[in-house]
Design a protein around this motif. Structure first.
Motif, mmCIF file in Angstrom:
data_model
loop_
_atom_site.group_PDB
_atom_site.id
_atom_site.type_symbol
_atom_site.label_atom_id
_atom_site.label_comp_id
_atom_site.label_asym_id
_atom_site.label_seq_id
_atom_site.Cartn_x
_atom_site.Cartn_y
_atom_site.Cartn_z
ATOM 1 N N GLU A 506 11.639 -16.293 -20.589
ATOM 2 C CA GLU A 506 10.433 -15.562 -20.172
ATOM 3 C C GLU A 506 9.653 -16.429 -19.188
ATOM 4 O O GLU A 506 9.831 -17.653 -19.151
ATOM 5 N N TYR A 508 6.749 -18.690 -17.650
ATOM 6 C CA TYR A 508 5.859 -19.629 -18.340
ATOM 7 C C TYR A 508 4.682 -19.994 -17.435
ATOM 8 O O TYR A 508 4.835 -20.206 -16.231
ATOM 9 N N ASP A 510 0.951 -22.537 -17.704
ATOM 10 C CA ASP A 510 0.252 -23.545 -18.517
ATOM 11 C C ASP A 510 -0.727 -22.880 -19.485
ATOM 12 O O ASP A 510 -1.437 -21.932 -19.120
ATOM 13 N N MET A 512 -0.014 -21.172 -22.211
ATOM 14 C CA MET A 512 0.498 -20.017 -22.963
ATOM 15 C C MET A 512 0.688 -20.389 -24.436
ATOM 16 O O MET A 512 1.173 -21.473 -24.739
ATOM 17 N N ASP A 514 2.516 -20.334 -28.121
ATOM 18 C CA ASP A 514 3.937 -20.279 -28.495
ATOM 19 C C ASP A 514 4.340 -18.842 -28.829
ATOM 20 O O ASP A 514 3.535 -18.076 -29.383
ATOM 21 N N LYS A 532 9.978 -28.235 -29.724
ATOM 22 C CA LYS A 532 9.613 -27.771 -28.371
ATOM 23 C C LYS A 532 9.593 -28.961 -27.419
ATOM 24 O O LYS A 532 9.035 -30.004 -27.747
ATOM 25 N N GLU A 534 8.508 -29.866 -23.390
ATOM 26 C CA GLU A 534 7.915 -29.440 -22.106
ATOM 27 C C GLU A 534 8.381 -30.410 -21.044
ATOM 28 O O GLU A 534 8.105 -31.610 -21.126
ATOM 29 N N VAL A 544 10.051 -25.088 -20.323
ATOM 30 C CA VAL A 544 9.732 -25.293 -21.738
ATOM 31 C C VAL A 544 10.950 -24.841 -22.539
ATOM 32 O O VAL A 544 11.428 -23.714 -22.380
ATOM 33 N N ASP A 582 9.035 -22.797 -13.834
ATOM 34 C CA ASP A 582 8.104 -22.011 -14.646
ATOM 35 C C ASP A 582 8.832 -21.000 -15.536
ATOM 36 O O ASP A 582 8.600 -19.789 -15.476
ATOM 37 N N ARG A 584 10.343 -20.376 -19.681
ATOM 38 C CA ARG A 584 10.421 -20.808 -21.074
ATOM 39 C C ARG A 584 11.742 -20.270 -21.650
ATOM 40 O O ARG A 584 12.067 -19.098 -21.486
#
Length: 719
Positions: A506, A508, A510, A512, A514, A532, A534, A544, A582, A584
């Motif tokens: 999806e 991402y 900054d 956001m 979880d 997780k 980053e 991420v 960007d 996830r």
């Protein structure tokens, strides 16, 4: 040549637009000081300043030239800077190591964009300024109009010290309102005839004299009191007031000169010797530790190397300023940047292509040396118990880029060595070997700047090269969530390979939260974040990576391998092969085999699952957007705006600044490729611009389709 002490040294930068006559003025100054016996000319290609073959080829200064003049028991170190905006690096270097700017104004055109740019740099570096109106013998010269334009732009700080009695081909005399004398010259110029001011000029001269006295008095309380009491100051008091005003930039004296005929040059040099600030009167430089470094000849020895020239039959000539202490020929010093020892076998005072041997140079002085074994531009050499380093010169961002290629591929290594050597001479040539674009890119200040590099490569280095348009560093990202799974299975006798990965991707941003739940095809996927990571991507943006696997479907030891597979695909996005950013990634399920599962299997499964999900996640191409500032004469504003709109630029604002319009816009990098050529063509070279990276933004759909099609064709050609 005698050793000059710090309080006998003045360092001066000659600035001005292309064609304002700096090289001609430098020639006249050297002649007046007795350094040369006859004046050369740009047309005859025999000047002290423009002595490199490329400068003689184009008839322009390309490099700053360092020379000195001994005058009235003072040493004037002067740096003649290139005027073209493409070679602005020379002006910025010179201003950082000098204490006074003399800005020449072309008497035919008055203040130009180049004048503005130079003045802006002096403002930023807080350097004193003297304006010098040159070419008073031109038919087009209108001195009063030029002074009025200067006052409009720079305000009442512009104060006349001189004015010509008449301009044009017959120019041969001026009035000096500091000394209150008339100066005139015979046709050969040189030594002036000094007389009383004629009666018909006395009223104008007295009015300007009074304005100059008032401007000088404003810089000292004692002088101001005396001025109020007596309405006059002595010549020495005026000099003192002007010097203090120069240091604080509260006065910009205006002088006249006809450098081509050597008229007014001697008087200018008298003023430089008598009035402009000494090194010790200017703000101190700071080293990289933030400590002030005083120009004190009794301090620790420290030299800063601000320029490297490469000359035929000699090799590297290294130019330095003595920041502190005293350096003697034969001194052993330590390179603070490289850790190596260096012997200063020979010291020279600079005189363009000529060098005058000296035994010693004191703090504040400028000199050069040859055949140093390990000194580069920007390095510092220090004496015992001193570890100063400096990085106070900041160059502007590049404006024009080209991919460069040796026509004979076997000469690629030789070409790279030559490029790195040339960058020592001009730090605004930036060389980048782009792994992403698979090109060697040279960045510069304009088309002429890079054309000069190509000329030197082909004529000096004998390497044939070609320029190509650089590829654009696009980025890829996604606009919605998507799910995919991939099983990697391979059996070929003995242990096989097996790994299965189920993941969700999806977009991402900054901050956001979880993820907790996703829905695809009516099915719900609940997310339980176990781990997780980053990752700040070196090309910008983030990845991420979340491990949400439950029940031991995939052993935690295989997660780094899945991440490695994802990263491999991030480095070559599916749309154009550009870096992705960007995103996830949530690994939520999978399978493994007790014998056949290994890191390679899960790396391949992760890579392919990610690629499949990425393609279903509304992938989009991002392009680099730059902030653009254009400084343009008002007459050309409409044409410049029209051109920018045709380049997909978004106009952000307009201001009027010092007689020019400042236009601010955001523009895609792709549209900047030939902008310097276009702007020069539209404005006749009278505009300038600066750029700075701003952000990545989505490309329009039609351009995205075209880019995807081009990439597919490239891949087909590779197959």
């Amino acid at each position: 040549m005698r050793v000059y002490q710090t309080n006998e040294i003045k360092n001066i930068a000659l600035l001005g637009s292309a064609g304002s006559g700096k090289t001609t003025l430098a020639e006249a100054m050297l002649y007046e000081a007795g350094i040369i016996k006859r004046r050369g000319s740009v047309e005859a290609k025999n000047t002290v300043s423009d002595y490199f073959p490329v400068e003689q080829e184009y008839g322009y200064s390309v490099f700053p030239t360092v020379f000195h003049a001994e005058w009235n028991n003072k040493k004037l170190n002067i740096i003649d800077c290139p005027g073209a905006d493409d070679f602005v690096g020379g002006a910025i270097t010179a201003l950082n190591v000098t204490d006074q700017a003399v800005i020449l104004i072309n008497g035919q055109y008055g203040p130009e964009v180049g004048t503005q740019n130079n003045f802006r740099y002096t403002e930023k570096l807080k350097k004193p300024v003297i304006f010098l109106v040159n070419q008073l013998d031109s038919d087009k010269c209108d001195f009063d109009t030029i002074v009025a334009a200067m006052k409009d732009i720079y305000g009442s700080k512009c104060v006349q010290v001189q004015y010509p009695i008449a301009t044009g081909p017959g120019f041969n005399s001026l009035i000096d309102v500091l000394l209150m004398k008339k100066y005139s010259w015979k046709p050969e110029g040189g030594v002036p005839i000094i007389e009383d001011i004629p009666a018909e000029e006395m009223e104008k001269a007295m009015e300007l004299h009074k304005a100059l006295v008032e401007a000088a008095a404003e810089n000292d309380e004692g002088l101001m009191e005396k001025f109020f009491e007596e309405e006059s100051l002595t010549e020495d008091e005026m000099r003192e007031g002007i010097r203090k005003g120069l240091v604080t930039r509260s006065i910009f004296p205006v002088f006249c000169v006809c450098a081509g005929k050597d008229m007014g040059v001697r008087r200018l040099m008298e003023f430089l010797g008598n009035v402009v600030p000494f090194v010790s009167e200017m703000p101190k430089v700071h080293n990289t530790r933030g400590e002030e470094v005083a120009a004190d000849s009794n301090g620790p020895t420290s030299l800063y190397f601000f320029k490297t020239g490469v000359e035929p039959h000699i090799g590297e000539v290294s130019y330095f300023k003595v920041m502190s202490g005293t350096v003697k020929a034969g001194a052993d010093l330590t390179n603070a940047d490289r850790g190596s020892k260096e012997r200063m076998a020979q010291l020279f005072a600079c005189a363009g292509a000529n060098r005058i041997p000296v035994d010693e140079l004191c703090a504040g002085d400028i000199g050069c040396s040859v055949k140093l074994k390990d000194v580069k531009t920007g390095n510092a050499l220090n004496g015992k118990d001193c570890e100063y380093r400096y990085d106070f010169i900041k160059y502007p961002n590049s404006k024009y880029s080209r991919a460069i290629k040796a026509i004979n591929e076997q000469e690629t290594e030789k070409m790279m060595a030559a490029l790195l050597k040339m960058r020592q001479e001009d730090p605004t040539w930036v060389v980048e070997q782009s792994k992403e674009l698979r090109q060697t890119i040279v960045h510069g200040q304009g088309e002429f700047h890079l054309r000069t590099l190509k000329w030197r490569m082909e004529n000096n280095e004998k390497i044939q090269v070609k320029f190509e348009e650089p590829k654009i560093p696009y980025r890829e990202t996604i606009t919605k969530a998507a799910r995919a799974d991939y099983r990697h299975k391979k059996q070929s006798g003995g242990a096989g390979q097996f790994g299965e990965v189920h993941l969700i991707v999806e977009p991402y941003a900054d901050g956001m939260p979880d993820p907790t739940v996703f829905k695809f095809g009516g099915q719900e996927y609940r997310i339980n974040v176990k781990n997780k990571e980053e990752i700040d991507l070196e090309w910008g943006g983030k990845l991420v990576f979340i491990n949400s696997v439950v029940g031991g479907a995939i052993d935690a030891r295989f997660m780094p391998a899945i991440l490695k597979g994802v990263m491999e695909r991030m480095e070559r996005g599916p749309l154009t092969g550009s870096y992705a950013r960007d995103v996830r990634v949530i690994v939520y399920d999978g399978k493994m085999h007790p014998v056949d599962s290994n890191e390679l299997s899960f790396m391949l499964a992760g890579r392919n699952a990610f690629a499949a999900a990425f393609k279903d996640a509304g992938p989009k191409i991002l392009e680099p957007i730059y902030d653009l500032e254009v400084y343009v004469p008002a007459d050309f504003m409409g044409d410049v705006m029209s051109d920018l709109q045709g380049r997909r630029a978004m106009i952000m604002g307009m201001d009027s600044e010092a007689g020019y319009q400042k236009l601010q816009a955001k523009i895609p990098l792709k549209e900047l490729a030939n902008y310097s050529i276009s702007l020069s063509s539209i404005t006749g070279g009278r505009a300038s611009f600066t750029t700075k990276f701003a952000s990545y933004e989505l490309v329009p759909n039609d351009i995205q389709q075209q880019l995807v099609k081009e990439h597919a064709a490239e891949l087909e050609a590779e197959d």
